[in-house]
Structures are given as C-alpha cells and as structure tokens.
Design a protein around this motif. Structure first.
Motif, PDB file in Angstrom:
ATOM      1  N   ALA A 103       0.803  -1.221   0.000  1.00  0.00           N
ATOM      2  CA  ALA A 103       0.000   0.000   0.000  1.00  0.00           C
ATOM      3  C   ALA A 103       0.836   1.271   0.000  1.00  0.00           C
ATOM      4  O   ALA A 103       0.359   2.340  -0.394  1.00  0.00           O
ATOM      5  N   ASP A 104       2.103   1.168   0.429  1.00  0.00           N
ATOM      6  CA  ASP A 104       2.964   2.358   0.502  1.00  0.00           C
ATOM      7  C   ASP A 104       3.806   2.555  -0.759  1.00  0.00           C
ATOM      8  O   ASP A 104       4.606   3.488  -0.828  1.00  0.00           O
ATOM      9  N   LYS A 105       3.636   1.693  -1.749  1.00  0.00           N
ATOM     10  CA  LYS A 105       4.430   1.774  -2.975  1.00  0.00           C
ATOM     11  C   LYS A 105       3.694   2.611  -4.024  1.00  0.00           C
ATOM     12  O   LYS A 105       3.279   2.131  -5.082  1.00  0.00           O
ATOM     13  N   ASP A 106       3.538   3.910  -3.748  1.00  0.00           N
ATOM     14  CA  ASP A 106       2.721   4.770  -4.600  1.00  0.00           C
ATOM     15  C   ASP A 106       3.206   4.813  -6.043  1.00  0.00           C
ATOM     16  O   ASP A 106       2.400   4.815  -6.979  1.00  0.00           O
ATOM     17  N   ASP A 107       4.526   4.879  -6.250  1.00  0.00           N
ATOM     18  CA  ASP A 107       5.052   4.962  -7.615  1.00  0.00           C
ATOM     19  C   ASP A 107       4.662   3.750  -8.435  1.00  0.00           C
ATOM     20  O   ASP A 107       4.215   3.863  -9.585  1.00  0.00           O
ATOM     21  N   TRP A 108       4.830   2.567  -7.851  1.00  0.00           N
ATOM     22  CA  TRP A 108       4.545   1.344  -8.595  1.00  0.00           C
ATOM     23  C   TRP A 108       3.040   1.142  -8.759  1.00  0.00           C
ATOM     24  O   TRP A 108       2.590   0.662  -9.806  1.00  0.00           O
ATOM     25  N   LEU A 109       2.263   1.513  -7.755  1.00  0.00           N
ATOM     26  CA  LEU A 109       0.807   1.400  -7.875  1.00  0.00           C
ATOM     27  C   LEU A 109       0.287   2.284  -9.006  1.00  0.00           C
ATOM     28  O   LEU A 109      -0.603   1.881  -9.768  1.00  0.00           O
ATOM     29  N   GLN A 110       0.851   3.454  -9.149  1.00  0.00           N
ATOM     30  CA  GLN A 110       0.448   4.348 -10.227  1.00  0.00           C
ATOM     31  C   GLN A 110       0.858   3.798 -11.588  1.00  0.00           C
ATOM     32  O   GLN A 110       0.098   3.865 -12.558  1.00  0.00           O
ATOM     33  N   CYS A 111       2.054   3.232 -11.668  1.00  0.00           N
ATOM     34  CA  CYS A 111       2.546   2.688 -12.938  1.00  0.00           C
ATOM     35  C   CYS A 111       1.671   1.557 -13.459  1.00  0.00           C
ATOM     36  O   CYS A 111       1.394   1.476 -14.664  1.00  0.00           O
ATOM     37  N   PHE A 112       1.247   0.668 -12.565  1.00  0.00           N
ATOM     38  CA  PHE A 112       0.556  -0.543 -13.008  1.00  0.00           C
ATOM     39  C   PHE A 112      -0.962  -0.441 -12.925  1.00  0.00           C
ATOM     40  O   PHE A 112      -1.660  -1.375 -13.321  1.00  0.00           O
ATOM     41  N   ASN A 113      -1.477   0.670 -12.436  1.00  0.00           N
ATOM     42  CA  ASN A 113      -2.914   0.882 -12.413  1.00  0.00           C
ATOM     43  C   ASN A 113      -3.459   0.838 -13.845  1.00  0.00           C
ATOM     44  O   ASN A 113      -2.888   1.429 -14.758  1.00  0.00           O
ATOM     45  N   GLN A 114      -4.537   0.089 -14.032  1.00  0.00           N
ATOM     46  CA  GLN A 114      -5.169  -0.067 -15.351  1.00  0.00           C
ATOM     47  C   GLN A 114      -4.314  -0.877 -16.328  1.00  0.00           C
ATOM     48  O   GLN A 114      -4.566  -0.856 -17.540  1.00  0.00           O
ATOM     49  N   GLY A 115      -3.321  -1.581 -15.823  1.00  0.00           N
ATOM     50  CA  GLY A 115      -2.460  -2.377 -16.687  1.00  0.00           C
ATOM     51  C   GLY A 115      -2.975  -3.785 -16.910  1.00  0.00           C
ATOM     52  O   GLY A 115      -4.149  -4.096 -16.671  1.00  0.00           O
ATOM     53  N   ASP A 116      -2.097  -4.651 -17.385  1.00  0.00           N
ATOM     54  CA  ASP A 116      -2.430  -6.054 -17.663  1.00  0.00           C
ATOM     55  C   ASP A 116      -1.630  -6.952 -16.737  1.00  0.00           C
ATOM     56  O   ASP A 116      -0.604  -6.547 -16.179  1.00  0.00           O
ATOM     57  N   PHE A 117      -2.092  -8.190 -16.600  1.00  0.00           N
ATOM     58  CA  PHE A 117      -1.377  -9.123 -15.727  1.00  0.00           C
ATOM     59  C   PHE A 117      -1.467 -10.547 -16.242  1.00  0.00           C
ATOM     60  O   PHE A 117      -2.358 -10.892 -17.031  1.00  0.00           O
ATOM     61  N   ALA A 118      -0.538 -11.362 -15.788  1.00  0.00           N
ATOM     62  CA  ALA A 118      -0.554 -12.806 -16.023  1.00  0.00           C
ATOM     63  C   ALA A 118      -0.329 -13.502 -14.690  1.00  0.00           C
ATOM     64  O   ALA A 118       0.505 -13.067 -13.896  1.00  0.00           O
ATOM     65  N   VAL A 119      -1.089 -14.552 -14.446  1.00  0.00           N
ATOM     66  CA  VAL A 119      -0.925 -15.384 -13.248  1.00  0.00           C
ATOM     67  C   VAL A 119      -0.458 -16.756 -13.695  1.00  0.00           C
ATOM     68  O   VAL A 119      -1.134 -17.422 -14.489  1.00  0.00           O
ATOM     69  N   LEU A 120       0.711 -17.166 -13.209  1.00  0.00           N
ATOM     70  CA  LEU A 120       1.310 -18.441 -13.602  1.00  0.00           C
ATOM     71  C   LEU A 120       1.376 -19.340 -12.375  1.00  0.00           C
ATOM     72  O   LEU A 120       2.133 -19.083 -11.431  1.00  0.00           O
ATOM     73  N   ARG A 121       0.575 -20.403 -12.376  1.00  0.00           N
ATOM     74  CA  ARG A 121       0.443 -21.291 -11.222  1.00  0.00           C
ATOM     75  C   ARG A 121       1.283 -22.548 -11.427  1.00  0.00           C
ATOM     76  O   ARG A 121       1.056 -23.318 -12.350  1.00  0.00           O
ATOM     77  N   LEU A 122       2.244 -22.760 -10.545  1.00  0.00           N
ATOM     78  CA  LEU A 122       3.070 -23.965 -10.595  1.00  0.00           C
ATOM     79  C   LEU A 122       2.396 -25.062  -9.791  1.00  0.00           C
ATOM     80  O   LEU A 122       1.927 -24.827  -8.670  1.00  0.00           O
TER      81      LEU A 122
END
Length: 346
Positions: A150-169
């Motif tokens: 929650a305190d990582k404001d820079d990274w939260l702003q960068c990835f807001n509205q972005g895309d993701f992949a979840v890779l389950r081993l």
C-alpha cells in the motif's frame, strides 16, 4: 467445490484433467465453516505448519519409498532425461521438485528480445485491471494495492489499469523461476503474509489470496539499451502452503545455473535466465505490465474463453476462465506496438 479441474496443453491443444494434490485437505481448510475456527485456519496457513507439512511431504526418504518413487515420477510426468544432474540422486520428493534441467536445450526461447516469456513451467491465465477491457479480472486473483504494498505509490500508479498474467506452478513442475524480460532492476523487496494454498479451489474460496501470501516483488525497467522495450514489468513470486522459501539464484550463464549473482537495484537481468527457486511444493508467479505496453498471445486468450473445459475458476468466478499449460521461456506476450489493437478489447 469438487468439480474436475481441467486445463489446455498449449503445444497440443489437448484438454487435460489436473490431479489436485492434497485436494481433500485444501477443501477442508477452505470450507465456508472455517470462519467458525479462525485460530485453526490461521495456524494452518502460518509458517510453522507450512514448514512442517513441507518436511513431512518432501524431505523424508521413508515417505518416498512408501509411496513408490517410480510410480510418483510416472504419474507426475517428470521427464528424467531433461535433468542436469544424475536422476539417481533424486531420492526425495524435494530433490525432484528442486531439480535442475538443461533449459537451454529443453525449453527453447525465441531470439527476439522484445518477447515476454513465461517465468515457469506453469498453468496460466491473463487479465486486465481496466473495466473497459474484455479481460477485466480485477480483484479475482489479487488486490493491486495489497499485492505491491500500500505504501508503494510509484509502482501502484505505474501498473494501475495495466495487464497481468498469473502463472500457477503445480507440485510436479520444474520449480525454478526464470526472468520474463530483459531489463534493469529498479526495486526489489519482500512483503509478509500467510501461506495460502494455490489449489484453484482455495483461490476461488479465499479470493485475492496472492496479495495475502508472503511474496517477493521485483520491478524491472525494460526501456533500457538492449532491453525488451515493454515498459516497467513487476514480477511477484508468491509463496504457498508447504513453500517456506524463495531462494535467489540468478545466473546470466545462458547454459547453466552458475555463477549466481546478487539481485539488487541497478542489476541487469537477462530474459529467460534462472532467477529463483521455490522450495518446494506449488506456488505462483504474477506478472504486471504497464497499460498499453503488451498484448498477450492470441492462443492464450482463445483458450481462456473455452466453454467446453471444466475449470474451477470458471465455476467459481461465473465466467469462462481456463488455464493454458505453458513451458518456461515460451512466449506469452509481445509489445503492443506490433499490433494496432490490443487483443481482447471490446
């Protein structure tokens, strides 16, 4: 939730049934009645019990002999011919799960540095954090604020509205993680949390478990000379039940695991190289991308929408959501600039 869980094998397109290890235990742990025994549930998802279960299941030779190692290897589909070390040394389940392979031969990778590659031999789903995208899956697998901190404001702003992949081993998989892109580490940090299972039933029951588990976050800047040119990429390595450790083991050697280099801010990482080792069991990688920088491969998107495949994710989330089994270092995304429209947009 006791439905069969199926996935699609990428290379063949075959629909496969997954054997969910310790499924009865996981279903019991994540039963709705757990809310009446929070102390027990918290103990089961804590570090001591997770470590104890890992020792019982993975370290004892007597367990290995009693269960029949040959039968186990055959059932899991472990290809001993891929192993870098003598297969005769794989005397416990832990040694099997922590095996090294000749990845440069057995897991070929496209030469083009702009391709984003799979971090692991894993089962993958992809999604978007924007409601305008047909891949919208916000809060299904994680809360972004909790996942990154929650305190990582820079990274939260960068990835807001972005895309993701979840890779389950899954437990039978090769358990080294590899770097998905070429770039320079801008930040690397660990966040505390529980040891929730990565079984699909647990994911559906708990909702957003990946942002509740202990995890390692690495922010990679690919917009550097010789980099993958897909913006900032966050790689989050998530521990799970019976996973007690993420061992850092990055090596730039294109045909091996040595020498091991430190991972810290300013260090360059090369796409496809070994980065870390989950010890052992099953766990998950999450990749985050800045908005508008990548497009996922069409076959992954098409597989995900299949309605003829029995997926616990589809059942639990009320929409088609099917995993594709992908090899480590195989291409999962390309720069969006390669195509004028994002795959999956409405």
């Amino acid at each position: 939730m006791q439905a069969t869980h199926q996935y699609i094998e990428r290379a063949s397109g075959q629909v496969c049934d997954e054997t969910l290890y310790a499924d009865r235990l996981v279903r019991w742990m994540y039963h709705p009645l757990r809310e009446y025994a929070p102390v027990v549930f918290n103990a089961l998802t804590g570090p001591r019990v997770s470590s104890w279960l890992g020792t019982i299941n993975y370290d004892l030779d007597r367990v290995s002999r009693a269960s029949g190692q040959d039968t186990f290897l055959k059932k899991c589909g472990v290809d001993l011919s891929e192993c870098l070390d003598d297969p005769a040394t794989l005397t416990t389940p832990r040694k099997i799960f922590e095996r090294k392979i000749r990845y440069w031969q057995c897991r070929p990778m496209e030469d083009r540095v702009e391709t984003v590659v799979s971090t692991a031999d894993a089962r993958l789903v992809v999604g978007s954090l924007t409601q305008t995208n047909a891949l919208f899956l916000k809060d299904k697998f994680f809360s972004l604020d909790d996942l990154l901190g929650a305190d990582k404001d820079d990274w939260l702003q960068c990835f807001n509205q972005g895309d993701f992949a979840v890779l389950r081993l899954t437990p039978d998989k090769y358990h080294f993680n590899h770097v998905p892109v070429t770039g320079v580490i801008r930040d690397i940090y660990e966040l505390g949390g529980r040891y929730h299972a990565c079984n699909p039933g647990a994911v559906v029951a708990e909702v957003t478990p990946y942002s509740k588990n202990r995890r390692l976050v690495t922010i990679i800047d690919t917009d550097v000379e010789g980099g993958s040119q897909v913006g900032l990429v966050a790689m989050i390595e998530v521990v799970a039940l019976m996973i007690g450790d993420i061992q850092s083991c990055y090596s730039a050697n294109p045909q091996g695991y040595e020498p091991v280099s430190e991972q810290a801010a300013g260090v360059r990482l090369e796409r496809g190289q070994p980065k870390s080792l989950f010890r052992p069991g099953s766990s998950t990688d999450v990749l985050l991308f800045e908005p508008g920088r990548i497009r996922f491969c069409p076959d992954l998107l098409e597989n995900q929408q299949r309605q003829d495949v029995s997926s616990r994710f589809s059942l639990g989330f009320g929409r088609p959501l099917v995993e594709t089994d992908v090899p480590v270092r195989s291409t999962i995304a390309l720069p969006r600039a390669d195509e004028p429209a994002r795959q999956g947009d409405d």
